[in-house]
Design a protein around this motif. Structure first.
Motif, PDB file in Angstrom:
ATOM      1  N   TRP A  12       3.086   8.096  -5.267  1.00  0.00           N
ATOM      2  CA  TRP A  12       1.697   8.871  -4.773  1.00  0.00           C
ATOM      3  C   TRP A  12       0.862   8.467  -6.377  1.00  0.00           C
ATOM      4  CZ3 TRP A  12       0.540  11.415  -0.566  1.00  0.00           C
ATOM      5  CH2 TRP A  12       1.609  11.751   0.069  1.00  0.00           C
ATOM      6  N   ALA A  13      -0.407   8.285  -6.144  1.00  0.00           N
ATOM      7  CA  ALA A  13      -1.351   7.759  -7.109  1.00  0.00           C
ATOM      8  C   ALA A  13      -1.648   9.137  -7.905  1.00  0.00           C
ATOM      9  CB  ALA A  13      -2.579   7.318  -6.500  1.00  0.00           C
ATOM     10  N   PRO A  14      -1.972   8.911  -9.159  1.00  0.00           N
ATOM     11  CA  PRO A  14      -2.039  10.095 -10.092  1.00  0.00           C
ATOM     12  C   PRO A  14      -3.297  11.093  -9.777  1.00  0.00           C
ATOM     13  CG  PRO A  14      -2.597   8.278 -11.379  1.00  0.00           C
ATOM     14  CD  PRO A  14      -2.222   7.948  -9.957  1.00  0.00           C
ATOM     15  N   ARG A  15      -3.372  11.625  -8.616  1.00  0.00           N
ATOM     16  CA  ARG A  15      -4.588  12.353  -8.065  1.00  0.00           C
ATOM     17  C   ARG A  15      -4.234  13.631  -7.302  1.00  0.00           C
ATOM     18  NH1 ARG A  15      -7.408   7.227  -5.799  1.00  0.00           N
ATOM     19  NH2 ARG A  15      -7.089   7.891  -3.791  1.00  0.00           N
ATOM     20  N   VAL A  16      -5.130  14.660  -7.280  1.00  0.00           N
ATOM     21  CA  VAL A  16      -4.709  15.801  -6.751  1.00  0.00           C
ATOM     22  C   VAL A  16      -5.820  16.176  -5.564  1.00  0.00           C
ATOM     23  CG1 VAL A  16      -4.707  18.401  -6.941  1.00  0.00           C
ATOM     24  CG2 VAL A  16      -3.756  16.963  -8.528  1.00  0.00           C
ATOM     25  N   ALA A  17      -6.974  15.970  -5.975  1.00  0.00           N
ATOM     26  CA  ALA A  17      -8.226  16.352  -4.954  1.00  0.00           C
ATOM     27  C   ALA A  17      -8.204  15.166  -3.918  1.00  0.00           C
ATOM     28  CB  ALA A  17      -9.443  16.483  -5.667  1.00  0.00           C
ATOM     29  N   PHE A  18      -8.356  14.067  -4.399  1.00  0.00           N
ATOM     30  CA  PHE A  18      -8.497  13.010  -3.406  1.00  0.00           C
ATOM     31  C   PHE A  18      -7.013  12.184  -3.277  1.00  0.00           C
ATOM     32  CE2 PHE A  18     -12.734  11.040  -1.882  1.00  0.00           C
ATOM     33  CZ  PHE A  18     -12.453  10.181  -1.228  1.00  0.00           C
ATOM     34  N   ARG A  19      -6.492  12.469  -2.338  1.00  0.00           N
ATOM     35  CA  ARG A  19      -5.020  12.132  -2.108  1.00  0.00           C
ATOM     36  C   ARG A  19      -4.741  10.466  -1.867  1.00  0.00           C
ATOM     37  NH1 ARG A  19      -0.491  14.783  -3.284  1.00  0.00           N
ATOM     38  NH2 ARG A  19       0.258  14.753  -1.164  1.00  0.00           N
ATOM     39  N   ARG A  20      -3.664  10.048  -2.371  1.00  0.00           N
ATOM     40  CA  ARG A  20      -3.533   8.629  -1.971  1.00  0.00           C
ATOM     41  C   ARG A  20      -1.955   8.355  -2.176  1.00  0.00           C
ATOM     42  NH1 ARG A  20      -3.851   3.558  -5.606  1.00  0.00           N
ATOM     43  NH2 ARG A  20      -3.356   2.006  -4.179  1.00  0.00           N
ATOM     44  N   LEU A  21      -1.220   7.955  -0.952  1.00  0.00           N
ATOM     45  CA  LEU A  21      -0.184   7.264  -0.905  1.00  0.00           C
ATOM     46  C   LEU A  21      -0.192   6.033  -1.418  1.00  0.00           C
ATOM     47  CD1 LEU A  21       3.137   7.980  -0.457  1.00  0.00           C
ATOM     48  CD2 LEU A  21       2.427   7.738   1.948  1.00  0.00           C
ATOM     49  N   ALA A  22       0.716   5.750  -2.450  1.00  0.00           N
ATOM     50  CA  ALA A  22       0.249   4.317  -3.263  1.00  0.00           C
ATOM     51  C   ALA A  22       1.406   3.500  -2.664  1.00  0.00           C
ATOM     52  CB  ALA A  22       0.289   4.422  -4.735  1.00  0.00           C
ATOM     53  N   LYS A  23       2.396   3.850  -2.412  1.00  0.00           N
ATOM     54  CA  LYS A  23       3.533   3.014  -1.710  1.00  0.00           C
ATOM     55  C   LYS A  23       4.577   3.663  -0.843  1.00  0.00           C
ATOM     56  CE  LYS A  23       7.355  -0.206  -3.874  1.00  0.00           C
ATOM     57  NZ  LYS A  23       7.761  -0.813  -5.225  1.00  0.00           N
ATOM     58  N   LEU A  24       4.837   3.013  -0.082  1.00  0.00           N
ATOM     59  CA  LEU A  24       5.726   3.466   1.103  1.00  0.00           C
ATOM     60  C   LEU A  24       6.799   2.255   1.437  1.00  0.00           C
ATOM     61  CD1 LEU A  24       6.660   5.916   2.781  1.00  0.00           C
ATOM     62  CD2 LEU A  24       5.115   5.130   4.488  1.00  0.00           C
ATOM     63  N   THR A  25       7.850   2.371   0.885  1.00  0.00           N
ATOM     64  CA  THR A  25       8.698   1.342   1.008  1.00  0.00           C
ATOM     65  C   THR A  25       9.558   1.609   2.124  1.00  0.00           C
ATOM     66  OG1 THR A  25       9.042   0.880  -1.223  1.00  0.00           O
ATOM     67  CG2 THR A  25      10.869  -0.156   0.433  1.00  0.00           C
ATOM     68  N   VAL A  26       9.471   0.502   3.280  1.00  0.00           N
ATOM     69  CA  VAL A  26      10.160   0.743   4.440  1.00  0.00           C
ATOM     70  C   VAL A  26      11.454  -0.278   4.735  1.00  0.00           C
ATOM     71  CG1 VAL A  26       8.410   2.168   5.726  1.00  0.00           C
ATOM     72  CG2 VAL A  26       8.401  -0.566   5.735  1.00  0.00           C
ATOM     73  N   ALA A  27      12.107  -0.187   5.807  1.00  0.00           N
ATOM     74  CA  ALA A  27      12.925  -1.112   6.468  1.00  0.00           C
ATOM     75  C   ALA A  27      13.155  -1.011   8.082  1.00  0.00           C
ATOM     76  CB  ALA A  27      14.345  -1.116   5.727  1.00  0.00           C
ATOM     77  N   GLU A  29       5.538   1.514  19.858  1.00  0.00           N
ATOM     78  CA  GLU A  29       5.747   0.364  20.963  1.00  0.00           C
ATOM     79  C   GLU A  29       6.695  -0.763  20.010  1.00  0.00           C
ATOM     80  OE1 GLU A  29       2.137  -1.022  22.647  1.00  0.00           O
ATOM     81  OE2 GLU A  29       1.907   0.849  23.865  1.00  0.00           O
ATOM     82  N   ARG A  30       6.147  -1.018  19.178  1.00  0.00           N
ATOM     83  CA  ARG A  30       6.773  -2.365  18.399  1.00  0.00           C
ATOM     84  C   ARG A  30       7.927  -2.177  17.591  1.00  0.00           C
ATOM     85  NH1 ARG A  30       2.065  -6.442  16.541  1.00  0.00           N
ATOM     86  NH2 ARG A  30       3.996  -7.339  15.783  1.00  0.00           N
ATOM     87  N   LEU A  31       7.958  -1.036  16.662  1.00  0.00           N
ATOM     88  CA  LEU A  31       8.914  -0.914  15.489  1.00  0.00           C
ATOM     89  C   LEU A  31       9.829   0.423  15.746  1.00  0.00           C
ATOM     90  CD1 LEU A  31       6.656  -2.040  12.817  1.00  0.00           C
ATOM     91  CD2 LEU A  31       8.620  -3.337  13.612  1.00  0.00           C
ATOM     92  N   PRO A  32      10.725   0.488  16.572  1.00  0.00           N
ATOM     93  CA  PRO A  32      11.424   1.716  17.182  1.00  0.00           C
ATOM     94  C   PRO A  32      12.546   1.997  15.930  1.00  0.00           C
ATOM     95  CG  PRO A  32      11.970  -0.002  18.515  1.00  0.00           C
ATOM     96  CD  PRO A  32      10.814  -0.576  17.937  1.00  0.00           C
ATOM     97  N   GLY A  33      12.851   0.917  15.163  1.00  0.00           N
ATOM     98  CA  GLY A  33      13.990   1.081  14.249  1.00  0.00           C
ATOM     99  C   GLY A  33      13.166   1.330  12.715  1.00  0.00           C
ATOM    100  N   LEU A  34      11.988   1.512  12.581  1.00  0.00           N
ATOM    101  CA  LEU A  34      11.537   1.652  11.160  1.00  0.00           C
ATOM    102  C   LEU A  34      12.023   2.804  10.569  1.00  0.00           C
ATOM    103  CD1 LEU A  34       9.354   0.160   9.721  1.00  0.00           C
ATOM    104  CD2 LEU A  34       7.469   1.734  10.378  1.00  0.00           C
ATOM    105  N   ARG A  35      12.403   2.606   9.401  1.00  0.00           N
ATOM    106  CA  ARG A  35      12.819   3.775   8.557  1.00  0.00           C
ATOM    107  C   ARG A  35      12.416   3.674   7.018  1.00  0.00           C
ATOM    108  NH1 ARG A  35      16.925   2.119   5.163  1.00  0.00           N
ATOM    109  NH2 ARG A  35      17.910   0.425   5.828  1.00  0.00           N
ATOM    110  N   ILE A  36      12.262   4.677   6.545  1.00  0.00           N
ATOM    111  CA  ILE A  36      11.831   4.913   5.028  1.00  0.00           C
ATOM    112  C   ILE A  36      13.256   4.281   4.280  1.00  0.00           C
ATOM    113  CG2 ILE A  36      11.067   6.232   3.013  1.00  0.00           C
ATOM    114  CD1 ILE A  36       9.731   8.136   5.425  1.00  0.00           C
ATOM    115  N   SER A  37      12.910   3.533   3.293  1.00  0.00           N
ATOM    116  CA  SER A  37      14.005   3.174   2.437  1.00  0.00           C
ATOM    117  C   SER A  37      13.860   3.364   1.040  1.00  0.00           C
ATOM    118  CB  SER A  37      13.981   1.522   2.815  1.00  0.00           C
ATOM    119  OG  SER A  37      12.991   0.847   2.465  1.00  0.00           O
ATOM    120  N   GLY A  38      12.854   3.988   0.288  1.00  0.00           N
ATOM    121  CA  GLY A  38      12.585   4.322  -0.691  1.00  0.00           C
ATOM    122  C   GLY A  38      11.586   5.531  -1.008  1.00  0.00           C
ATOM    123  N   SER A  39      11.685   6.077  -2.100  1.00  0.00           N
ATOM    124  CA  SER A  39      10.974   7.466  -2.333  1.00  0.00           C
ATOM    125  C   SER A  39       9.456   7.089  -2.309  1.00  0.00           C
ATOM    126  CB  SER A  39      11.268   8.046  -3.827  1.00  0.00           C
ATOM    127  OG  SER A  39      12.498   8.340  -3.628  1.00  0.00           O
TER     128      SER A  39
END
Length: 318
Positions: A301-316, A288-298
């Motif tokens: 991921w945190a250094p884990r395999v079994a317990f997943r964690r996306l540590a940073k997601l740069t958006v614009a 509803e609020r951010l129709p123009g949101l996009r990813i602006s950077g790679s």
């Protein structure tokens, strides 16, 4: 990793924490927190890029759980940091440095939640920890045993509710922004948000490996498993089994497939309704609020395999 009867006793002592009535009561609070976090994100985006994880998906679960447990917001950063480190112990092959971090974090969490239980013992209130104390006082004559059980429950709720939900929220946003056609279809058909969340849970589950203890001697897929041996269930691999899913490497919110991200049977995740509520609240507000949101950077991921964690997601914002 507990089996009956100990598992049954612990599970029943928690009650039906997140039944339909409780979730409806929490919905307004979750929506309020989501709105506040997106307000802050929107402000940051006016000046350029922003880290979606830092501003939103790291904050939403800890704030929801923190308010529910009646924990001071001042403690949220500490608990979030300790949780990030503690789960290294659940990796399949953790390094020595990761285990050291996990040990230190576990010690810090024990100190924190032991003090919390003692505080609620002295001044009980209308909160889950106080309710668990009342329940366990009726189950155990030894107060020390009761306090230890409540400490375990409080710690479990935090560990289970922060890392996993944060990953689901982050990955949900990442995957949908990476698939703009599906995102736009969902914007026009918001009634399918639950199916989209399920596909996120299948495609990249928050936990790729679940541990179970065999309650008796058995044979599993032709392998002999003895009583009390630990078995690692590779959920991440199961979710990409071509015998179960057509084209499993394809992210497809129209799939309507089942998944194992919340476990099953007596071990089915108690917090699943709350995780779904947070994901639904965030995705609904984003559409509803951010129709123009996009990813602006790679993504990072945190250094884990079994317990997943996306540590940073740069958006614009476009």
């Amino acid at each position: 990793m507990l089996n009956p009867p100990h598992h049954t006793k612990m599970r029943r002592s928690m009650g039906n924490m997140f039944d339909r009535k409780s979730i409806e009561v929490m919905r307004e609070s979750v929506d309020r927190i989501t709105g506040r976090l997106l307000d802050r994100l929107t402000d940051e985006l006016r000046h350029g890029e922003a880290d979606f994880c830092e501003l939103v998906t790291e904050e939403l679960p800890v704030t929801v759980i923190g308010e529910w447990l009646r924990i001071s917001p001042v403690d949220y950063p500490l608990l979030r940091s300790l949780t990030h480190d503690q789960v290294f112990t659940q990796e399949l092959f953790p390094s020595r440095s990761q285990l050291a971090l996990s040990d230190a974090a576990t010690h810090g969490l024990r100190e924190y939640f032991t003090a919390l239980v003692q505080e609620r013992r002295r001044a009980p209130g209308d909160d889950p920890v106080s309710a668990w104390l009342r329940t366990w006082d009726g189950l155990e004559a030894d107060r020390a045993v009761a306090d230890e059980a409540v400490y375990s429950l409080a710690l479990f709720v935090l560990l289970a509710g922060l890392e996993t939900t944060s990953h689901v929220l982050s990955t949900m946003v990442w995957l949908l922004l990476e698939h703009p056609q599906q995102l736009e279809w969902l914007r026009a058909h918001p009634e399918h948000i639950p199916s989209a969340i399920d596909e996120v849970l299948r495609y990249d589950a928050p936990i790729h490996m679940i541990s179970r203890i065999a309650p008796e001697d058995t044979t599993l897929a032709g392998v002999r498993v003895h009583k009390d041996e630990m078995v690692q269930l590779m959920v991440g691999a199961a979710h990409h089994d071509p015998a179960k899913y057509d084209d499993p490497a394809l992210f497809n919110i129209h799939r309507r497939a089942s998944h194992l991200s919340f476990g099953g049977g007596v071990h089915y995740c108690l917090g699943a309704p709350l995780a779904r509520l947070e994901a639904t609240s965030l995705l609904t507000a984003l559409l509803e609020r951010l129709p123009g949101l996009r990813i602006s950077g790679s993504p990072v991921w945190a250094p884990r395999v079994a317990f997943r964690r996306l540590a940073k997601l740069t958006v614009a914002q476009a």
